[in-house]
Write a protein that holds these residues in place. Sequence first.
Motif, PDB file in Angstrom:
ATOM      1  N   VAL A 500       0.981  -1.236  -0.085  1.00  0.00           N
ATOM      2  CA  VAL A 500       0.007  -0.007   0.022  1.00  0.00           C
ATOM      3  C   VAL A 500       0.803   1.416  -0.158  1.00  0.00           C
ATOM      4  O   VAL A 500       1.789   1.388   0.720  1.00  0.00           O
ATOM      5  CB  VAL A 500      -1.130  -0.045   1.197  1.00  0.00           C
ATOM      6  N   LEU A 501       0.738   2.295  -1.066  1.00  0.00           N
ATOM      7  CA  LEU A 501       1.368   3.397  -0.874  1.00  0.00           C
ATOM      8  C   LEU A 501       0.125   4.535  -1.287  1.00  0.00           C
ATOM      9  O   LEU A 501      -0.418   4.718  -2.404  1.00  0.00           O
ATOM     10  CB  LEU A 501       2.335   3.605  -2.242  1.00  0.00           C
ATOM     11  N   ASP A 502      -0.225   5.188  -0.002  1.00  0.00           N
ATOM     12  CA  ASP A 502      -1.068   6.212  -0.346  1.00  0.00           C
ATOM     13  C   ASP A 502      -0.370   7.794   0.144  1.00  0.00           C
ATOM     14  O   ASP A 502      -0.195   8.099   1.216  1.00  0.00           O
ATOM     15  CB  ASP A 502      -2.096   6.067   0.923  1.00  0.00           C
ATOM     16  N   LEU A 503      -0.361   8.369  -0.980  1.00  0.00           N
ATOM     17  CA  LEU A 503       0.331   9.936  -0.885  1.00  0.00           C
ATOM     18  C   LEU A 503      -0.975  10.710  -1.414  1.00  0.00           C
ATOM     19  O   LEU A 503      -0.433  11.959  -1.571  1.00  0.00           O
ATOM     20  CB  LEU A 503       1.385   9.936  -1.731  1.00  0.00           C
ATOM     21  N   GLY A 504      -2.229  10.494  -1.253  1.00  0.00           N
ATOM     22  CA  GLY A 504      -3.187  11.450  -1.906  1.00  0.00           C
ATOM     23  C   GLY A 504      -3.309  12.604  -0.903  1.00  0.00           C
ATOM     24  O   GLY A 504      -2.753  12.755   0.311  1.00  0.00           O
ATOM     25  N   ASN A 505      -3.887  13.689  -1.528  1.00  0.00           N
ATOM     26  CA  ASN A 505      -4.345  14.810  -0.798  1.00  0.00           C
ATOM     27  C   ASN A 505      -2.972  15.473  -0.145  1.00  0.00           C
ATOM     28  O   ASN A 505      -3.169  15.829   0.849  1.00  0.00           O
ATOM     29  CB  ASN A 505      -5.311  14.631   0.312  1.00  0.00           C
ATOM     30  N   ILE A 526      -2.412   5.223  -4.334  1.00  0.00           N
ATOM     31  CA  ILE A 526      -3.282   6.330  -4.408  1.00  0.00           C
ATOM     32  C   ILE A 526      -2.371   7.731  -4.567  1.00  0.00           C
ATOM     33  O   ILE A 526      -1.538   7.884  -3.569  1.00  0.00           O
ATOM     34  CB  ILE A 526      -4.014   6.357  -3.063  1.00  0.00           C
ATOM     35  N   LEU A 527      -2.477   8.442  -5.274  1.00  0.00           N
ATOM     36  CA  LEU A 527      -1.869   9.525  -5.803  1.00  0.00           C
ATOM     37  C   LEU A 527      -2.876  10.861  -5.958  1.00  0.00           C
ATOM     38  O   LEU A 527      -2.430  11.798  -6.382  1.00  0.00           O
ATOM     39  CB  LEU A 527      -1.068   9.473  -7.047  1.00  0.00           C
ATOM     40  N   LYS A 528      -4.129  10.528  -5.617  1.00  0.00           N
ATOM     41  CA  LYS A 528      -5.299  11.626  -5.929  1.00  0.00           C
ATOM     42  C   LYS A 528      -4.877  12.724  -5.307  1.00  0.00           C
ATOM     43  O   LYS A 528      -4.187  13.194  -4.282  1.00  0.00           O
ATOM     44  CB  LYS A 528      -6.522  11.244  -5.474  1.00  0.00           C
ATOM     45  N   SER A 529      -5.571  13.840  -5.961  1.00  0.00           N
ATOM     46  CA  SER A 529      -5.594  15.377  -5.349  1.00  0.00           C
ATOM     47  C   SER A 529      -4.127  15.808  -5.166  1.00  0.00           C
ATOM     48  O   SER A 529      -3.918  16.327  -3.615  1.00  0.00           O
ATOM     49  CB  SER A 529      -6.476  15.536  -3.965  1.00  0.00           C
ATOM     50  N   ASN A 530      -3.229  15.919  -5.948  1.00  0.00           N
ATOM     51  CA  ASN A 530      -1.966  16.245  -5.876  1.00  0.00           C
ATOM     52  C   ASN A 530      -1.641  17.159  -6.986  1.00  0.00           C
ATOM     53  O   ASN A 530      -2.606  17.897  -7.574  1.00  0.00           O
ATOM     54  CB  ASN A 530      -0.778  15.342  -5.847  1.00  0.00           C
ATOM     55  N   ARG A 531      -0.399  17.713  -7.492  1.00  0.00           N
ATOM     56  CA  ARG A 531      -0.280  18.368  -8.543  1.00  0.00           C
ATOM     57  C   ARG A 531       0.555  17.505  -9.592  1.00  0.00           C
ATOM     58  O   ARG A 531       1.533  18.186 -10.252  1.00  0.00           O
ATOM     59  CB  ARG A 531       0.536  19.727  -8.145  1.00  0.00           C
ATOM     60  N   PHE A 532       0.239  16.377  -9.848  1.00  0.00           N
ATOM     61  CA  PHE A 532       0.932  15.618 -10.801  1.00  0.00           C
ATOM     62  C   PHE A 532       0.347  16.006 -12.279  1.00  0.00           C
ATOM     63  O   PHE A 532      -0.665  16.603 -12.403  1.00  0.00           O
ATOM     64  CB  PHE A 532       0.513  14.148 -10.679  1.00  0.00           C
ATOM     65  N   TYR A 533       1.338  15.873 -13.185  1.00  0.00           N
ATOM     66  CA  TYR A 533       1.227  16.338 -14.526  1.00  0.00           C
ATOM     67  C   TYR A 533       1.702  15.300 -15.694  1.00  0.00           C
ATOM     68  O   TYR A 533       2.406  14.441 -15.194  1.00  0.00           O
ATOM     69  CB  TYR A 533       1.511  17.770 -14.798  1.00  0.00           C
ATOM     70  N   GLY A 534       1.297  15.614 -16.765  1.00  0.00           N
ATOM     71  CA  GLY A 534       1.877  14.919 -17.822  1.00  0.00           C
ATOM     72  C   GLY A 534       1.152  13.480 -18.411  1.00  0.00           C
ATOM     73  O   GLY A 534       0.025  13.268 -17.350  1.00  0.00           O
ATOM     74  N   PRO A 535       1.732  12.749 -19.234  1.00  0.00           N
ATOM     75  CA  PRO A 535       1.008  11.632 -19.347  1.00  0.00           C
ATOM     76  C   PRO A 535       1.648  10.393 -18.498  1.00  0.00           C
ATOM     77  O   PRO A 535       2.456  10.540 -17.820  1.00  0.00           O
ATOM     78  CB  PRO A 535       1.442  11.237 -20.925  1.00  0.00           C
ATOM     79  N   GLY A 556      -8.150  13.821  -9.567  1.00  0.00           N
ATOM     80  CA  GLY A 556      -7.671  15.142  -9.076  1.00  0.00           C
ATOM     81  C   GLY A 556      -6.157  15.643  -9.267  1.00  0.00           C
ATOM     82  O   GLY A 556      -5.683  16.328  -8.375  1.00  0.00           O
ATOM     83  N   ASN A 557      -5.765  15.402 -10.460  1.00  0.00           N
ATOM     84  CA  ASN A 557      -4.364  15.928 -10.771  1.00  0.00           C
ATOM     85  C   ASN A 557      -4.537  16.494 -12.309  1.00  0.00           C
ATOM     86  O   ASN A 557      -5.674  16.943 -12.646  1.00  0.00           O
ATOM     87  CB  ASN A 557      -3.528  14.692 -10.713  1.00  0.00           C
ATOM     88  N   SER A 558      -3.548  16.854 -12.977  1.00  0.00           N
ATOM     89  CA  SER A 558      -3.414  17.302 -14.313  1.00  0.00           C
ATOM     90  C   SER A 558      -2.742  16.280 -15.228  1.00  0.00           C
ATOM     91  O   SER A 558      -1.905  16.904 -16.055  1.00  0.00           O
ATOM     92  CB  SER A 558      -2.497  18.537 -14.168  1.00  0.00           C
ATOM     93  N   PHE A 559      -2.926  15.162 -15.068  1.00  0.00           N
ATOM     94  CA  PHE A 559      -2.435  13.959 -15.951  1.00  0.00           C
ATOM     95  C   PHE A 559      -3.156  14.201 -17.376  1.00  0.00           C
ATOM     96  O   PHE A 559      -4.265  14.829 -17.378  1.00  0.00           O
ATOM     97  CB  PHE A 559      -2.855  12.651 -15.374  1.00  0.00           C
ATOM     98  N   ARG A 629     -11.240  13.680 -12.739  1.00  0.00           N
ATOM     99  CA  ARG A 629     -10.744  15.131 -12.663  1.00  0.00           C
ATOM    100  C   ARG A 629      -9.374  15.216 -13.079  1.00  0.00           C
ATOM    101  O   ARG A 629      -8.547  15.766 -12.395  1.00  0.00           O
ATOM    102  CB  ARG A 629     -10.959  15.626 -11.361  1.00  0.00           C
ATOM    103  N   ASN A 630      -8.988  14.868 -14.472  1.00  0.00           N
ATOM    104  CA  ASN A 630      -7.788  15.100 -15.143  1.00  0.00           C
ATOM    105  C   ASN A 630      -8.026  15.682 -16.256  1.00  0.00           C
ATOM    106  O   ASN A 630      -8.897  16.498 -16.631  1.00  0.00           O
ATOM    107  CB  ASN A 630      -7.212  13.722 -15.118  1.00  0.00           C
TER     108      ASN A 630
END
Length: 820
Positions: A500-505, A526-535, A556-559, A629-630
């Motif tokens: 389990v790797l949960d880094l969300g919010n 879980i990487l939700k609600s961060n500022r990740f971007y790109g493909p 909730g990122n900008s992928f 939400r990407n």
Amino acid sequence: MRHCSEVKHLNSGLLMEFQVQLIRDPVQQVEMVGVPEEYLLGHAFHMYHLTSPDGTVSFEFQHNVCGRSIYAEGTVDAILFLAKKVKLKEEKRIYDMIDVLREGNMRCSRLEGTIHPNSSLFHLRHLQTLQLFHNNLRGPIPESIRNLSQIIHLDLSDNNLESEIPDAFSNLQNLTHLRLDNNTFTGRFPSSLVNLTKLEVLRLGYNSLSGPLPFTANGLQNLEDLFLSHNLLNGSIPSWMNSLPSLFYLRLDNNLFSGSLSLGQNKLNGEKTGAQMFSKLQFLDLSFNNLSGEVGAEMFSSMKNLYSLDLSHSGLSWSINKDNTNTTFPLLYYLGLGSCRVKDFPDFLLYSEGLSFLDLSENEIQGQFPKWFGGLSGLQSLNLSHNNLTSLDHLPNRERIMVLDLQSNSLTGPLPSSLCSSNYIRILDLSYNNMSGDFSNCSSISNCALIVLDLRGNNFHGPIPNIFSQCDWLRHIGLSENQLEGPIPRSLVNCTSLQVLDLGNNKIHSTFPIWLEALQELEILILKSNRFYGPIGGGFRTKSPFPNLRIFDVSGNSFSGSLPTEVLKGFTAMMNMDAHKSRLGYMEGEDDFGNYRANYRFSVTLVMKNQEIEFTRILKIFTTFDLSRNKFEGEIPKFIGNLNSLRLLNLSRNNLSGHIPVEMKNMSALEALDLSFNQLTGKIPVELAILTFLAVLNLSHNHLVGPIPRSNQFNTFPNDSYFGNSELCGFPLSKECGQRKSASVPVSPFEQEKEEPGFLSEMTWQSVVIGYGCGLTFGFAIMYLIYRIQRPRWFIDLLETINHEMIYRIQRGRKRRGNN
């Protein structure tokens, strides 16, 4: 190895000629002998031929063994057999396995089937020991078991025996050990058991026995071990339990016992009680029942040998007022008072120097640890979660402690460096507190024994340090709901056991960490609600990245870019549902501490039905894929239909186009599907009607056209599921299919939100013009009087709404004409 033995002549009982043929070639072992390939490295197949001297009579038999475990189990049986003989000081002689079998020890022999009532087993009237535990026996225990009148040890535990336990033990007066635990027995507790005078061990736990225990008992004077936990037993705890002078082990946990804790004629009220009869009691577990009333340390004061006491979730309340400052438990090793309404640390803990496990979770303890609490140097596991503690001062020896669970308190301050660098700690849970600061105190996690690191729901900030150099055992990292920044540290690749790797919010600003594919055991990311971007995708080194991943949430990122087909093809745990049906149960683990195990559960927070829901327990068959939400675009890949064990799919609020893939009909386990706020076109595939588990559907705000599929499942979805698709028709929409409608120009989700139906959405300009002339004069007169007196108010509000709606439509019409 294959042995072929041939005895050609028998003369006066002596073997005159003996030949052995050994078959060593693996090919011949498979083709000639029939050895399964998976057992080539460990098997013993034997065939015997016996022939009379004159050649007129021959006899052949064989016995085959696959695997090595049967030999290991036989060796264990022999050791236990010999140990018993030594203990009984029996004469020294050479024994063989026939002697072992004569005593009925057939543990782990992979016996299958039912026990027949007319079995020759019940004719062995001199049988003293029968051990058939850990096999696959099914069905009921026959009444004919009463024929084993000389039986002393009877062990049928760890099987699949069922039905009611026959009340046929009154004839077994020599019985000292009876184990029927870990089966599926139902019905009442056999009343004949409580009249056996020689019984020392009675274990019926982990069944489904129901009803109350017998009201009276005339035996059990020698009972030492009573294990009835994990059943459905109810009623009060009977009074005869105070007349068990030899009892040292008592487990009644995980039942439905109710009423005040009464042991004998006196309830536990601080006076002379039945508890004083239990001077030999070492292990008492009443947890998870429906008991009531108050208890305290003084009420157990006669149990000087008490080693383990667990009242957690029993319904009992622990009263400090009932504590006696002179009460001590010098041998106490485990204390469980979870959810017992404890308001302060019990004073007797000051003198419990041997205490290793303490559970005071879900209570009403406030403030700080008392100063003396730091002197509990032997403490290995401490659970004070769900209280109102504010400080970590006076925490017991941090170098010795292995499990520290302080989640859901009010702790403040930075993360102590001693907890980061401890060489002993295995489970560290400080989630959902008010702790803050960065991780500068944690320059390294040198502890290779750490299993769980959970710091969710705090106010930690700054970058996540590159500190995971030695984390071979680490399975759970929870850092969500903080203010963490920067990239994900690459040292995480050393955590090869991570599940389990949960880094969300958080505020992590980075591209998708492709290198996480090295974590082949990862099940939840879980990487939700961060500022990740790109493909996402491209550059993977493995053919199937993330093969065990079951929860993938990057919402909730900008992928951007197209949906990651390359990643989807690696999600083998979301495919082949039939292969995963056997994986029932929850994601949890346990760690051994001598005689005790520390259990921990994985938990995550996911979005379902537009609401965040915390899953405190995660089923192993639960799977979800959330890219909502990407900024993804392009078509939904047809390969997504291969995820046939996926439960939740959320691709909403992106810029996806094209048709809904027909292949999604293969997602037979799907329970929730959200494709809303995209640019999808075409018809809703009628094949989706076969998704019988689909309970939540949202296709709103797209450009879908045509009839809505009809089925028992689709007929349950409300209008909201299709809102914002003007060319859809059929139930549950009011628009019937076949009606002529002017073509509409697709608009963006932003414009769709502005044009949601208002009060006048169905009014046409033709209807306004027709009534204009006739009502003009009368209307002005009425409106003048109403505005003059400002009554009634509801009508004023109505007119204002109509006025705003008309102005809006006029302006929008002018804008459109201007564009033309």
